[in-house]
Enzyme design. Structure first.
Site, PDB file in Angstrom:
ATOM      1  N   GLU A   1       1.037  -1.268   0.116  1.00  0.00           N
ATOM      2  CA  GLU A   1       0.145   0.091   0.315  1.00  0.00           C
ATOM      3  C   GLU A   1       1.194   1.092   0.338  1.00  0.00           C
ATOM      4  O   GLU A   1       2.067   1.324   0.509  1.00  0.00           O
ATOM      5  CB  GLU A   1      -0.683  -0.230   1.388  1.00  0.00           C
ATOM      6  CG  GLU A   1      -1.602   1.063   2.050  1.00  0.00           C
ATOM      7  CD  GLU A   1      -2.680   1.149   0.930  1.00  0.00           C
ATOM      8  OE1 GLU A   1      -2.559   1.397   0.274  1.00  0.00           O
ATOM      9  OE2 GLU A   1      -4.580   1.274   1.570  1.00  0.00           O
ATOM     10  N   ASP A   2       0.509   2.589  -0.360  1.00  0.00           N
ATOM     11  CA  ASP A   2       1.325   3.216  -0.480  1.00  0.00           C
ATOM     12  C   ASP A   2       1.072   4.179   0.777  1.00  0.00           C
ATOM     13  O   ASP A   2       2.090   4.800   1.405  1.00  0.00           O
ATOM     14  CB  ASP A   2       0.465   4.697  -1.304  1.00  0.00           C
ATOM     15  CG  ASP A   2      -0.889   4.876  -1.277  1.00  0.00           C
ATOM     16  OD1 ASP A   2      -1.320   4.525  -0.872  1.00  0.00           O
ATOM     17  OD2 ASP A   2      -1.214   5.957  -1.853  1.00  0.00           O
ATOM     18  N   ILE A   3       0.179   4.073   0.802  1.00  0.00           N
ATOM     19  CA  ILE A   3      -0.272   5.411   2.546  1.00  0.00           C
ATOM     20  C   ILE A   3      -1.047   4.562   3.443  1.00  0.00           C
ATOM     21  O   ILE A   3      -2.068   4.414   3.063  1.00  0.00           O
ATOM     22  CB  ILE A   3      -0.083   7.018   1.694  1.00  0.00           C
ATOM     23  CG1 ILE A   3      -0.216   7.743   3.828  1.00  0.00           C
ATOM     24  CG2 ILE A   3      -1.508   6.806   1.456  1.00  0.00           C
ATOM     25  CD1 ILE A   3       0.390   9.108   3.309  1.00  0.00           C
ATOM     26  N   ILE A   4      -1.336   4.717   4.895  1.00  0.00           N
ATOM     27  CA  ILE A   4      -2.268   4.491   5.988  1.00  0.00           C
ATOM     28  C   ILE A   4      -2.165   5.399   6.506  1.00  0.00           C
ATOM     29  O   ILE A   4      -1.261   6.782   6.994  1.00  0.00           O
ATOM     30  CB  ILE A   4      -2.007   3.699   7.116  1.00  0.00           C
ATOM     31  CG1 ILE A   4      -0.666   2.609   6.561  1.00  0.00           C
ATOM     32  CG2 ILE A   4      -2.363   3.528   8.536  1.00  0.00           C
ATOM     33  CD1 ILE A   4      -2.408   1.549   5.786  1.00  0.00           C
ATOM     34  N   ASP A   5      -3.267   6.001   6.391  1.00  0.00           N
ATOM     35  CA  ASP A   5      -3.668   7.934   7.347  1.00  0.00           C
ATOM     36  C   ASP A   5      -4.837   7.699   8.100  1.00  0.00           C
ATOM     37  O   ASP A   5      -3.871   7.225   9.628  1.00  0.00           O
ATOM     38  CB  ASP A   5      -4.257   8.986   6.430  1.00  0.00           C
ATOM     39  CG  ASP A   5      -4.578   9.945   6.192  1.00  0.00           C
ATOM     40  OD1 ASP A   5      -4.591  10.796   7.329  1.00  0.00           O
ATOM     41  OD2 ASP A   5      -5.704  10.281   5.640  1.00  0.00           O
ATOM     42  N   THR A   6      -5.760   6.808   8.371  1.00  0.00           N
ATOM     43  CA  THR A   6      -6.613   6.660   9.570  1.00  0.00           C
ATOM     44  C   THR A   6      -6.446   5.579   9.887  1.00  0.00           C
ATOM     45  O   THR A   6      -6.513   5.324  10.825  1.00  0.00           O
ATOM     46  CB  THR A   6      -8.018   7.094   8.995  1.00  0.00           C
ATOM     47  OG1 THR A   6      -8.631   6.287   8.206  1.00  0.00           O
ATOM     48  CG2 THR A   6      -8.163   8.405   8.754  1.00  0.00           C
TER      49      THR A   6
ATOM     50  N   THR B   1      -9.344   1.765   5.933  1.00  0.00           N
ATOM     51  CA  THR B   1      -9.412   1.630   4.380  1.00  0.00           C
ATOM     52  C   THR B   1      -8.615  -0.074   4.438  1.00  0.00           C
ATOM     53  O   THR B   1      -8.625  -1.262   4.401  1.00  0.00           O
ATOM     54  CB  THR B   1      -8.871   2.521   3.130  1.00  0.00           C
ATOM     55  OG1 THR B   1      -9.134   3.598   3.363  1.00  0.00           O
ATOM     56  CG2 THR B   1      -8.412   1.692   2.258  1.00  0.00           C
TER      57      THR B   1
ATOM     58  N   PHE C   1      -1.701  16.604   3.509  1.00  0.00           N
ATOM     59  CA  PHE C   1      -1.760  15.462   2.158  1.00  0.00           C
ATOM     60  C   PHE C   1      -0.454  15.538   1.988  1.00  0.00           C
ATOM     61  O   PHE C   1       0.296  16.464   1.160  1.00  0.00           O
ATOM     62  CB  PHE C   1      -2.257  16.001   1.584  1.00  0.00           C
ATOM     63  CG  PHE C   1      -3.515  15.448   0.022  1.00  0.00           C
ATOM     64  CD1 PHE C   1      -4.089  14.539   1.171  1.00  0.00           C
ATOM     65  CD2 PHE C   1      -3.835  15.538  -0.672  1.00  0.00           C
ATOM     66  CE1 PHE C   1      -5.198  13.122   0.310  1.00  0.00           C
ATOM     67  CE2 PHE C   1      -4.023  14.122  -1.295  1.00  0.00           C
ATOM     68  CZ  PHE C   1      -4.394  13.325  -0.999  1.00  0.00           C
TER      69      PHE C   1
ATOM     70  N   ASP D   1      -1.157  10.477  -5.584  1.00  0.00           N
ATOM     71  CA  ASP D   1      -2.531  11.554  -6.097  1.00  0.00           C
ATOM     72  C   ASP D   1      -3.128  12.469  -5.763  1.00  0.00           C
ATOM     73  O   ASP D   1      -3.714  12.179  -4.490  1.00  0.00           O
ATOM     74  CB  ASP D   1      -3.254  10.628  -7.377  1.00  0.00           C
ATOM     75  CG  ASP D   1      -4.203  10.372  -6.586  1.00  0.00           C
ATOM     76  OD1 ASP D   1      -4.217   9.330  -5.367  1.00  0.00           O
ATOM     77  OD2 ASP D   1      -5.406  10.595  -7.597  1.00  0.00           O
TER      78      ASP D   1
ATOM     79  N   ARG E   1       0.809  11.697 -10.088  1.00  0.00           N
ATOM     80  CA  ARG E   1       1.184  11.063 -10.384  1.00  0.00           C
ATOM     81  C   ARG E   1       2.313  10.565 -11.303  1.00  0.00           C
ATOM     82  O   ARG E   1       3.339   9.601 -10.944  1.00  0.00           O
ATOM     83  CB  ARG E   1       0.150   9.399 -10.691  1.00  0.00           C
ATOM     84  CG  ARG E   1      -0.727   9.364  -9.578  1.00  0.00           C
ATOM     85  CD  ARG E   1      -1.687   7.689 -10.646  1.00  0.00           C
ATOM     86  NE  ARG E   1      -3.203   7.795 -10.037  1.00  0.00           N
ATOM     87  CZ  ARG E   1      -3.437   7.904  -8.730  1.00  0.00           C
ATOM     88  NH1 ARG E   1      -2.819   7.103  -7.591  1.00  0.00           N
ATOM     89  NH2 ARG E   1      -5.172   7.669  -8.171  1.00  0.00           N
TER      90      ARG E   1
HETATM   91  P1  5GP Z   1      -7.170   6.007   5.566  1.00  0.00           P
HETATM   92  O1  5GP Z   1      -8.097   4.734   5.336  1.00  0.00           O
HETATM   93  O2  5GP Z   1      -5.953   4.789   5.921  1.00  0.00           O
HETATM   94  O3  5GP Z   1      -7.454   7.152   5.863  1.00  0.00           O
HETATM   95  O4  5GP Z   1      -6.378   5.781   3.821  1.00  0.00           O
HETATM   96  C1  5GP Z   1      -5.800   5.705   3.015  1.00  0.00           C
HETATM   97  C2  5GP Z   1      -6.222   6.042   2.147  1.00  0.00           C
HETATM   98  O5  5GP Z   1      -5.887   7.486   1.407  1.00  0.00           O
HETATM   99  C3  5GP Z   1      -4.627   5.453   1.401  1.00  0.00           C
HETATM  100  O6  5GP Z   1      -4.672   4.296   0.565  1.00  0.00           O
HETATM  101  C4  5GP Z   1      -4.527   6.653  -0.348  1.00  0.00           C
HETATM  102  O7  5GP Z   1      -5.222   6.649  -1.064  1.00  0.00           O
HETATM  103  C5  5GP Z   1      -5.207   7.864   0.838  1.00  0.00           C
HETATM  104  N1  5GP Z   1      -4.001   9.229   1.597  1.00  0.00           N
HETATM  105  C6  5GP Z   1      -4.426   9.109   2.602  1.00  0.00           C
HETATM  106  N2  5GP Z   1      -3.834  10.613   2.857  1.00  0.00           N
HETATM  107  C7  5GP Z   1      -2.656  10.922   1.366  1.00  0.00           C
HETATM  108  C8  5GP Z   1      -2.611  11.351   1.384  1.00  0.00           C
HETATM  109  O8  5GP Z   1      -1.540  12.666   2.155  1.00  0.00           O
HETATM  110  N3  5GP Z   1      -1.952  11.649  -0.432  1.00  0.00           N
HETATM  111  C9  5GP Z   1      -2.616  10.673  -1.076  1.00  0.00           C
HETATM  112  N4  5GP Z   1      -2.183  11.495  -2.240  1.00  0.00           N
HETATM  113  N5  5GP Z   1      -3.588   9.756  -0.720  1.00  0.00           N
HETATM  114  C10 5GP Z   1      -4.327   9.774   0.925  1.00  0.00           C
END
Ligand code: 5GP
Length: 215
Positions: A131-136, A139, A184, A191, A197
């Site tokens: 995966e690219d990024i874990i935010d919360t 997902t 962000f 993206d 991208r």
């Molecule tokens: P989560 O469910 O962990 O909050 O969000 C995960 C998804 O949100 C990531 O797979 C990504 O697609 C998107 N996302 C969260 N933060 C960012 C960010 O800073 N930049 C981008 N481009 N996508 C993000």
């Protein structure tokens, strides 16, 4: 979770004019948070850690599209290089899933799973989610739920970035490249409404960029 590079909240990143940025994005970015060379070097080490864990057991690398595609290809290239050049050797298969959760820089509320109808193939396998990024973390928890239903032998998650945010549900991946502040970020396949991208460094988008590329 294994060790990661922690980028602190007061880190200002690099000015854009110290590296090469596509001209069409020059006014849309705050700074360069992680130059592509550092991304490459960090991935080299993640690949080694993964090979050491799975050595000879084999794994299915599951790419979370679209944001994960650069990390996925670079990570797998590194794993394949270790397979060719060291005593360690991990048989690799690949699979893909697409999830969508963001519009602009806000979560849309709904996490949509697009594709992934052949997930039954993962039954009994070692699965490495890339995966690219874990935010919360929402997902990933949703994806892990779906994956557990098909009964893989084990699931590991590699995320290039983990955001430090109060909104986190507490989920931590098994492998992480960098922990970043709550901004962000775009570039290296991440993206903003499908833009950026085609930028190789990981950068913080500015207000003008958000406005220009708003949905
Ligand atoms: P989560 O469910 O962990 O909050 O969000 C995960 C998804 O949100 C990531 O797979 C990504 O697609 C998107 N996302 C969260 N933060 C960012 C960010 O800073 N930049 C981008 N481009 N996508 C993000």
């Amino acid at each position: 979770m294994a060790a990661k590079i922690v980028i602190s909240d007061d880190y200002k990143g690099y000015p854009l004019d110290l590296f090469c940025i596509p001209k069409h994005y020059e006014n849309d970015l705050e700074n360069i948070l992680i130059p592509s060379g550092l991304i490459t070097d960090r991935i080299e080490r993640l690949a080694r850690n993964i090979v050491q864990e799975f050595n000879e057991e084999g794994l299915v690398a599951l790419c979370v599209l679209k944001g994960g595609y650069k990390f996925f290809t670079d990570l797998l290239d590194r794993i394949k290089m270790l397979n060719r050049n060291t005593e360690m050797s991990v048989p690799l298969a690949v699979d893909f899933i697409r999830l969508k959760s963001y519009v602009d820089d806000k979560q849309s509320g709904e996490i949509e799973v697009i594709g992934g109808d052949n997930l039954e193939n993962l039954k009994g396998k070692n699965v490495l989610v890339v995966e690219d990024i874990i935010d919360t973390g929402r997902t990933m928890l949703k994806l892990l739920d779906i994956l557990h239903n098909v009964k893989p032998k084990c699931i590991r998650v590699a995320s290039l970035l983990v955001k430090r945010t109060e909104r986190s549900v507490g989920y931590k991946p098994d492998y992480a490249g960098f922990e970043i502040p709550d901004s962000f970020v775009v570039g290296y396949a991440l993206d903003y409404n499908e833009y950026f991208r085609d930028l190789n460094h990981i950068c913080v988008i500015n207000e003008q960029g958000k406005k220009k590329y708003a949905a």
